[in-house]
Design a protein around this motif. Sequence first.
Motif, PDB file in Angstrom:
ATOM      1  N   LEU A 162     -20.493  58.866  62.684  1.00  0.00           N
ATOM      2  CA  LEU A 162     -19.014  58.755  61.748  1.00  0.00           C
ATOM      3  C   LEU A 162     -19.749  58.825  60.547  1.00  0.00           C
ATOM      4  O   LEU A 162     -18.858  59.507  59.351  1.00  0.00           O
ATOM      5  CB  LEU A 162     -18.405  57.314  62.186  1.00  0.00           C
TER       6      LEU A 162
ATOM      7  N   ASP B 192     -19.809  62.640  59.227  1.00  0.00           N
ATOM      8  CA  ASP B 192     -18.803  63.301  59.112  1.00  0.00           C
ATOM      9  C   ASP B 192     -18.602  63.838  57.966  1.00  0.00           C
ATOM     10  O   ASP B 192     -18.418  63.168  56.880  1.00  0.00           O
ATOM     11  CB  ASP B 192     -17.421  62.443  59.561  1.00  0.00           C
ATOM     12  N   GLN B 193     -18.478  65.060  57.856  1.00  0.00           N
ATOM     13  CA  GLN B 193     -18.231  65.816  56.427  1.00  0.00           C
ATOM     14  C   GLN B 193     -17.109  65.530  55.557  1.00  0.00           C
ATOM     15  O   GLN B 193     -17.019  65.517  54.343  1.00  0.00           O
ATOM     16  CB  GLN B 193     -18.346  67.427  56.543  1.00  0.00           C
ATOM     17  N   ASP B 194     -15.993  65.051  56.270  1.00  0.00           N
ATOM     18  CA  ASP B 194     -14.632  64.741  55.406  1.00  0.00           C
ATOM     19  C   ASP B 194     -14.630  63.415  55.167  1.00  0.00           C
ATOM     20  O   ASP B 194     -14.011  62.943  54.179  1.00  0.00           O
ATOM     21  CB  ASP B 194     -13.277  64.955  56.287  1.00  0.00           C
ATOM     22  N   THR B 195     -14.952  62.303  56.102  1.00  0.00           N
ATOM     23  CA  THR B 195     -14.663  60.876  55.878  1.00  0.00           C
ATOM     24  C   THR B 195     -15.991  60.101  55.870  1.00  0.00           C
ATOM     25  O   THR B 195     -15.856  58.723  55.626  1.00  0.00           O
ATOM     26  CB  THR B 195     -13.830  60.424  57.128  1.00  0.00           C
ATOM     27  N   GLY B 196     -17.144  60.862  56.045  1.00  0.00           N
ATOM     28  CA  GLY B 196     -18.162  60.046  55.816  1.00  0.00           C
ATOM     29  C   GLY B 196     -19.078  59.695  54.658  1.00  0.00           C
ATOM     30  O   GLY B 196     -18.272  60.086  53.537  1.00  0.00           O
TER      31      GLY B 196
END
Length: 352
Positions: A132, A135-139
């Motif tokens: 998690l 994660d490229q968007d939310t990490g």
Amino acid sequence: MEPNIIREGYLVKKGTVLNSWKVVWVVLADDAIEFFKKKTDSSPKGMIPLKEAVLTNPCQDFSKRTLVFKVTTEKKQDHFFQATHLEEREAWVKDIKRAITCLQGGKKFARKSTRRSIRLPESVNLSELYVLMKDQDTGIKEMKLEKDKKLFNHCFTGDTVIDWLISQGKARNRSEGVMLATGLLNEGYLQPAGELSKAAVESSAESAFLDQPDALYYFAESGFFCEGYSSDEDVLVKEEFRGAIVKQGCLMKQGHRRKNWKVRKFILRDDPAYIHYYDPTKGEEDPLGSIHLRGSVVTAVDYVPDAKRHDIEGNLFEIITSDEIHYYLQAATAEERNDWIKAIQVVSKSGK
């Protein structure tokens, strides 16, 4: 049960008689380090017993060589090893330290139990949490940070990690966040990048992770690298070296002329998409060659033309450039081959 072989891979080793540095295949067992001239050799070139051994890291005996660590045996014989990049050195050092500690305590090798040392609840899955975080968007966003006249690429600060854990509901407060982050650090998912964070890890404090803006960390599986610079100099970098490092490590490469196989250090960069290869016993100032990956094709292969069967075995792959030049490479394991192929495929499509 942990296997007898803890870790294996290519390292550069200083000769014990001559002062030359050579690439060797190194196998760390729970009681010794064996090193081989070639990965395929059945008998080792030498063996370093770990009982009563002392590990020195970083070893600064050689001003022109970084990433060196030293193993001193009970009989006071020094053995010097050099890794190809920081992440690799830290992984070797961590396991060798643990092997020595287990030997001293008369125990079977086992990596440190994070749950016992910092009392993590059984419901916490550190592996899932790590995914998690990456994660490229939310990490957690990887950045280029400057500290003490050094540039740290693909890293982040300690307080950023705690902020993320709280914002995602993984920790109720900062002290809980530090406990979780220390667990990730102890298990090797996070690595210390700067002097401050490294000193905290080396100390015996229960919480080895620092919730501070000056403490730098990076993901274990990332393109992290550190480079020194002088603010008084304006160094022009060749265009092909401007891309961020995506992956690096040692592979076997077939020569284009003599068709012989040698271990080379490879550094994969994106934007622009290049892979450079070096003699791992020397520095990174002058690569032996570069491959422009834009529009290239990379695939796993079962055999290589003009290669003797006893020279190579398994885990082969091929890069065909847009101008039809073929490069044949060999990874140490099937998993490593797949990782390289995936990384090169992504770069060849996205990089310019």
